[in-house]
Design a protein around this motif. Structure first.
Motif, mmCIF file in Angstrom:
data_model
loop_
_atom_site.group_PDB
_atom_site.id
_atom_site.type_symbol
_atom_site.label_atom_id
_atom_site.label_comp_id
_atom_site.label_asym_id
_atom_site.label_seq_id
_atom_site.Cartn_x
_atom_site.Cartn_y
_atom_site.Cartn_z
ATOM 1 N N ASP A 131 40.921 45.735 36.335
ATOM 2 C CA ASP A 131 40.400 47.082 36.123
ATOM 3 C C ASP A 131 38.888 47.009 35.882
ATOM 4 O OD1 ASP A 131 42.964 47.979 36.376
ATOM 5 O OD2 ASP A 131 43.263 48.427 34.242
ATOM 6 N N PRO A 132 38.098 47.806 36.615
ATOM 7 C CA PRO A 132 36.635 47.721 36.523
ATOM 8 C C PRO A 132 36.088 47.911 35.111
ATOM 9 C CG PRO A 132 37.272 48.991 38.453
ATOM 10 C CD PRO A 132 38.526 48.752 37.677
ATOM 11 N N ASN A 133 36.727 48.787 34.313
ATOM 12 C CA ASN A 133 36.213 49.019 32.963
ATOM 13 C C ASN A 133 36.347 47.784 32.085
ATOM 14 O OD1 ASN A 133 39.104 49.481 32.950
ATOM 15 N ND2 ASN A 133 38.896 50.331 30.905
ATOM 16 N N LEU A 134 37.336 46.936 32.389
ATOM 17 C CA LEU A 134 37.524 45.703 31.618
ATOM 18 C C LEU A 134 36.646 44.581 32.162
ATOM 19 C CD1 LEU A 134 41.417 45.752 31.182
ATOM 20 C CD2 LEU A 134 39.659 46.690 29.670
ATOM 21 N N LEU A 135 36.477 44.536 33.467
ATOM 22 C CA LEU A 135 35.647 43.498 34.074
ATOM 23 C C LEU A 135 34.186 43.662 33.673
ATOM 24 C CD1 LEU A 135 35.823 41.079 36.046
ATOM 25 C CD2 LEU A 135 35.275 42.678 37.893
ATOM 26 N N GLY A 136 33.773 44.896 33.390
ATOM 27 C CA GLY A 136 32.371 45.171 33.064
ATOM 28 C C GLY A 136 31.847 44.393 31.881
ATOM 29 N N ALA A 137 32.733 44.012 30.955
ATOM 30 C CA ALA A 137 32.294 43.262 29.776
ATOM 31 C C ALA A 137 31.779 41.880 30.139
ATOM 32 C CB ALA A 137 33.431 43.144 28.769
ATOM 33 N N GLY A 138 32.169 41.373 31.300
ATOM 34 C CA GLY A 138 31.741 40.038 31.710
ATOM 35 C C GLY A 138 30.651 40.062 32.761
ATOM 36 N N GLN A 139 29.968 41.180 32.884
ATOM 37 C CA GLN A 139 28.926 41.311 33.899
ATOM 38 C C GLN A 139 27.543 41.373 33.262
ATOM 39 O OE1 GLN A 139 30.532 44.806 35.852
ATOM 40 N NE2 GLN A 139 31.526 43.566 37.426
ATOM 41 N N SER A 140 26.586 40.795 33.950
ATOM 42 C CA SER A 140 25.205 40.779 33.479
ATOM 43 C C SER A 140 24.292 40.622 34.688
ATOM 44 C CB SER A 140 24.984 39.621 32.495
ATOM 45 O OG SER A 140 23.657 39.595 32.040
ATOM 46 N N GLY A 141 23.284 41.474 34.767
ATOM 47 C CA GLY A 141 22.335 41.369 35.868
ATOM 48 C C GLY A 141 22.965 41.530 37.230
ATOM 49 N N GLY A 142 24.031 42.347 37.307
ATOM 50 C CA GLY A 142 24.672 42.590 38.580
ATOM 51 C C GLY A 142 25.628 41.492 39.026
#
Length: 417
Positions: A131-142
Motif C-alpha cells: 500500500d503506497p501510504n505504508l511504503l512512503g515511510a521508507g522513501q527519501s529523495g524520490g
C-alpha cells in the motif's frame, strides 16, 4: 550492482537524528553480539528490533526457514530499537553492516541519507503490492529504501460496559464533537473518560499525530489553526476532567494499564495491545480515531522496514535479496505479520487477516488511512519537528502556555516559515 558500494560519510547529525527518531513501541534488551562477519561465507546476518522473541520463537524459526530456503545459515541479533539504530551506524562506519536490517520506519530516511542502505531499484526488492501510504515511510529523495514487514497503528479501544452505563451508543461517535459528547455522558455517569500518552518523548508525538492530522494540520506548519484546534481538544479534555492529568507522564504502557483497570470508557492505543485486551476481563471494541469533521483520521504507522544495507562485498546481494523477499513475499507475509501482531502492508494479506479474525477489521481500516511520520518529503526533518511537537503538547497540557502559544514556539524552534 557495483553502485551499491558507494557510501557517504556518517555524521554526528545522523547519529542525533536516529536517537530522536527511535520507535514508539519497541522495548527490551539485545541478544547476542554485533559482529556480522564470520569465516563461513554461508552465514548471513540479520539484525532486528525484536528482543522479546527468543531462539525458539516463531519469529526466529521463520528467519531460519528463510535461510534454509536460500541455502544459508542465519546469524540473528536482536536489539532494543534505539540501540539498534546506533549500532547500525557504527557498523556501517566499520564496513561491518548486517546483510538484512529490520529497522523502525522513521529511521529509514536517516539511514538512507547517511548512505547506509541500498535502494529497492538497486536490490530489486518487489514493492509493487505494498500500500503506497505504508511504503512512503521508507522513501527519501524520490527513492525507496526497503519494504515494510508489516504495520501497526493507533485506534480507540472502548469499554462496552462503561459506555452502556453512560448510555453511549458507540455508533454515534463519528467526529470530535460526538466523541466529546460521549465523554460528557461518561463523566455524568460517574465513570472516567479517555486515557492516552502525552509523555515528552516520541511516544507523545506518536499519540498526538492522529488528532493533529485529523484536524487537517500539516507537520510543515505546526501552529496552523487546525493544529491549534487539535491541541486545544486535548487541553479541554484535561480541563473538563474527561482525561486524567496522568496523561502528561503516561507512556503507552501506563496508559493501557489505566484502561485495563476497567474504569475508562476509551483509550488510545495500538495493535500491540490486542492480546492484553482479550485478558482485560471486560467487553471491549475498537474504533478508528475519528477526524475533526468525521471520517478516519490518519494515524502514524508503526512497524519496521526490511532493508538491505550497503556491502563492500557485492557478491552477497543475490542471497540477501532472497532472504528479504522470503520475509516480505506473499508466501510468508501472513505468517510474518501474525507472528509480529502486525497488519500486513498489502491489501491482499490484510483481507486474509480480517477473514481469519473479524476483530482486525477496524485495524485494517486504520492502517489504510495511516501514513508514515517521515512521509511527504519530511525525511530527516521529522525528528526535530516531533521533538518540538511533544514539547508543545507538554507545555499546553501542563498549563504553562496556551495551545496557540505552545505551537507557535514549536514552529519557531524548527524555523518553519
Amino acid at each position: 550492482m557495483n553502485s551499491f558500494s558507494g557510501r557517504r560519510r556518517l555524521t554526528v547529525a545522523a547519529l542525533t537524528s536516529l536517537v530522536l527518531a527511535a520507535g514508539a513501541t519497541a522495548c527490551g534488551s539485545g541478544l547476542g553480539g554485533t559482529e556480522t562477519r564470520t569465516a563461513d561465507s554461508g552465514t548471513y546476518t540479520i539484525w532486528d528490533p525484536y528482543p522479546q522473541f527468543g531462539k525458539d520463537s516463531a519469529w526466529a524459526k521463520l528467519l531460519n526457514g528463510c535461510g534454509d530456503k536460500a541455502g544459508v545459515k542465519i546469524k540473528r541479533t536482536a536489539f532494543d530499537t534505539s540501540d539498534l539504530s546506533n549500532k547500525v551506524l557504527l557498523a556501517a562506519q566499520q564496513d561491518n553492516s548486517p546483510d538484512v536490517l529490520i529497522v523502525d520506519n522513521p529511521v529509514v530516511p536517516t539511514l538512507a541519507e547517511a548512505g547506509v542502505l541500498t535502494t529497492t531499484d538497486d536490490n530489486k526488492l518487489d514493492t509493487s503490492k505494498v500500500d503506497p501510504n505504508l511504503l512512503g515511510a521508507g522513501q527519501s529523495g524520490g527513492k525507496t529504501y526497503g519494504t515494510p514487514v508489516g504495520a501497526n497503528t493507533l485506534a480507540l479501544y472502548y469499554n462496552k460496559d462503561v459506555l452502556k452505563v453512560a448510555g453511549v451508543d458507540i455508533t454515534s461517535v463519528k467526529d470530535w464533537t460526538s466523541l466529546t459528547a460521549a465523554l460528557e455522558k461518561v463523566k455524568k455517569a460517574g465513570k472516567k473518560g479517555i486515557t492516552f500518552s502525552a509523555i515528552g518523548t516520541e511516544e507523545g508525538s506518536f499519540q498526538f499525530l492522529p488528532w493533529f492530522w485529523g484536524s487537517g494540520a500539516k507537520l510543515t506548519r505546526l501552529d496552523s489553526p487546525q493544529g491549534v484546534s487539535a491541541l486545544s481538544l486535548w487541553t479541554d479534555w484535561l480541563e473538563k476532567g474527561h482525561a486524567p492529568n496522568s496523561v502528561i507522564n503516561n507512556t503507552q504502557t501506563t496508559s493501557w494499564q489505566e484502561f485495563a483497570s476497567g474504569d475508562y470508557a476509551f483509550a488510545e492505543n495500538g495493535t500491540w495491545q490486542l492480546a492484553n485486551a482479550e485478558k482485560a476481563g471486560f467487553g471491549y471494541g475498537v474504533l478508528p480515531i475519528p477526524g475533526a469533521e468525521g471520517g478516519t483520521a490518519a494515524a502514524p504507522t508503526g512497524g519496521e522496514f526490511v532493508t538491505i544495507p550497503v556491502q563492500s562485498d557485492t557478491g552477497r546481494y543475490t542471497t540477501t535479496r532472497k532472504l528479504a523477499s522470503c520475509l516480505t513475499g506473499a508466501e510468508n507475509l501472513y505468517t510474518t505479520d501474525t507472528t509480529l501482531s502486525y497488519m500486513a502492508p498489502t491489501s491482499e494479506i490484510q483481507d486474509k487477516q480480517v477473514a481469519a479474525d473479524a476483530k482486525l477489521k477496524p485495524w485494517a481500516e486504520a492502517v489504510k488511512a495511516a501514513k508514515g511520520r517521515t512521509s511527504g518529503g519530511l525525511g530527516t526533518k521529522y525528528p526535530k519537528i516531533s521533538e518540538q511537537m511533544w514539547k508543545a503538547v507538554q507545555s499546553a497540557l501542563s498549563g504553562a502556555k496556551s495551545p496557540k502559544d505552545a505551537l507557535a514556539a514549536a514552529r519557531s524552534a524548527v524555523n518553519q516559515p
